[in-house]
Scaffold this motif. Structure first.
Motif, PDB file in Angstrom:
ATOM      1  N   LEU A  99       0.833  -1.199   0.000  1.00  0.00           N
ATOM      2  CA  LEU A  99       0.000   0.000   0.000  1.00  0.00           C
ATOM      3  C   LEU A  99       0.871   1.253   0.000  1.00  0.00           C
ATOM      4  O   LEU A  99       0.514   2.254  -0.629  1.00  0.00           O
ATOM      5  CB  LEU A  99      -0.938  -0.005   1.213  1.00  0.00           C
ATOM      6  CG  LEU A  99      -1.841   1.197   1.383  1.00  0.00           C
ATOM      7  CD1 LEU A  99      -2.733   1.396   0.159  1.00  0.00           C
ATOM      8  CD2 LEU A  99      -2.680   1.056   2.634  1.00  0.00           C
ATOM      9  N   GLU A 102       1.675   2.078  -3.518  1.00  0.00           N
ATOM     10  CA  GLU A 102       0.470   2.513  -4.217  1.00  0.00           C
ATOM     11  C   GLU A 102       0.095   3.939  -3.803  1.00  0.00           C
ATOM     12  O   GLU A 102      -0.371   4.733  -4.625  1.00  0.00           O
ATOM     13  CB  GLU A 102      -0.676   1.535  -3.918  1.00  0.00           C
ATOM     14  CG  GLU A 102      -1.883   1.710  -4.772  1.00  0.00           C
ATOM     15  CD  GLU A 102      -1.741   1.251  -6.215  1.00  0.00           C
ATOM     16  OE1 GLU A 102      -2.698   1.478  -6.971  1.00  0.00           O
ATOM     17  OE2 GLU A 102      -0.707   0.695  -6.607  1.00  0.00           O
ATOM     18  N   THR A 132       0.246   0.639   5.947  1.00  0.00           N
ATOM     19  CA  THR A 132       1.064   0.820   4.752  1.00  0.00           C
ATOM     20  C   THR A 132       1.785  -0.449   4.326  1.00  0.00           C
ATOM     21  O   THR A 132       2.270  -0.536   3.207  1.00  0.00           O
ATOM     22  CB  THR A 132       2.095   1.955   4.938  1.00  0.00           C
ATOM     23  OG1 THR A 132       2.893   1.654   6.092  1.00  0.00           O
ATOM     24  CG2 THR A 132       1.412   3.298   5.089  1.00  0.00           C
ATOM     25  N   LEU A 172      -9.076  -0.284   3.772  1.00  0.00           N
ATOM     26  CA  LEU A 172      -8.767   0.912   3.004  1.00  0.00           C
ATOM     27  C   LEU A 172     -10.048   1.372   2.318  1.00  0.00           C
ATOM     28  O   LEU A 172     -10.749   0.578   1.700  1.00  0.00           O
ATOM     29  CB  LEU A 172      -7.696   0.617   1.958  1.00  0.00           C
ATOM     30  CG  LEU A 172      -7.274   1.789   1.078  1.00  0.00           C
ATOM     31  CD1 LEU A 172      -6.538   2.835   1.901  1.00  0.00           C
ATOM     32  CD2 LEU A 172      -6.404   1.311  -0.062  1.00  0.00           C
TER      33      LEU A 172
END
Length: 184
Positions: A99, A102, A132, A172
C-alpha cells in the motif's frame, strides 16, 4: 446364492459408478473455479489496458495547455507523468504491491489531476501508518480515482472531494462526494 451374488455385484457396480460420478463432479467444480478465475484475470487485464490510453490522452492535453502557460509547471508535470508511467510499467505484471508504494503512486497521479482540474479537485489522504504494509492489486487507487473523476461533475462550483483513508487499521476506503454527471 445366485441372487446374493447378483445383489453383491450390483452393489459393487453402483458404488463404482458413484465414486466415478463423485470424482467427475469434483473435477468439474475445480474446472468451473479455474474458468471463473481466468475470466476475472482477463477482465482485470482488459480494464488495465483500457485505462492507459485514456490516461495518456488526458495527460497530453493537460501538458499541451501547460506548455504555453507555464513552462516550469509543464516540466514538473512531465517529471510526475514519467514517474506515473514508470510505476505502471514496473508494476503492471505484479499481482500485489505494498500500500505504501500505491500511495506514492497515487500522490503523483494526484499531482497530475491537480494541474488538470486546478482547485476543482480536492484530495484528502489519512492512511494509518500500520496499514502501509498491507498489499493490494497494482493501480487500484488510480482506477478508483479515475472512475470518480469520470463519473462525477468536477467544477469550481461543485469541487469533487476524494478521500482515501483507513478504517480500524483493517480496511482501506476510497470515497468521493456523489455529483453524478447528467447523461442523455
Amino acid at each position: 446364492v445366485a441372487v446374493f451374488f447378483f445383489l453383491f455385484c450390483l452393489l459393487v457396480v453402483f458404488l463404482d459408478i458413484g465414486i466415478i460420478l463423485l470424482n467427475k463432479w469434483r473435477f468439474s467444480l475445480a474446472e468451473i473455479e479455474r474458468f471463473k478465475k481466468e475470466n476475472l484475470e482477463t477482465q482485470f487485464e482488459m480494464l488495465r489496458i483500457q485505462v492507459n490510453p485514456h490516461f495518456l490522452f488526458n495527460s497530453l492535453n493537460t501538458l499541451s495547455s501547460l506548455i504555453y502557460q507555464n513552462q516550469d509547471t509543464a516540466a514538473n508535470f512531465v517529471r510526475e507523468m514519467s514517474s506515473v508511467y514508470r510505476y505502471i510499467l514496473e508494476k503492471r505484471k505484479a499481482e500485489l504491491v505494498p500500500l505504501s508504494e500505491e500511495l506514492e503512486f497515487a500522490e503523483s497521479y494526484r499531482y497530475l489531476l491537480g494541474l488538470r482540474f486546478d482547485q476543482k479537485l480536492v484530495f484528502e489522504m489519512d492512511v494509518s501508518e500500520k496499514c502501509t504494509n498491507m498489499y493490494l492489486v497494482p493501480l487500484t487507487l488510480q482506477l478508483l480515482i479515475e472512475n470518480a473523476v469520470k463519473h462525477n461533475v468536477v467544477s469550481a462550483k461543485k469541487p469533487l472531494t476524494i478521500r482515501i483513508f483507513t478504517e480500524n487499521d483493517k480496511r482501506l476506503v476510497v470515497q468521493n462526494n456523489l455529483q453524478k454527471k447528467q447523461v442523455s
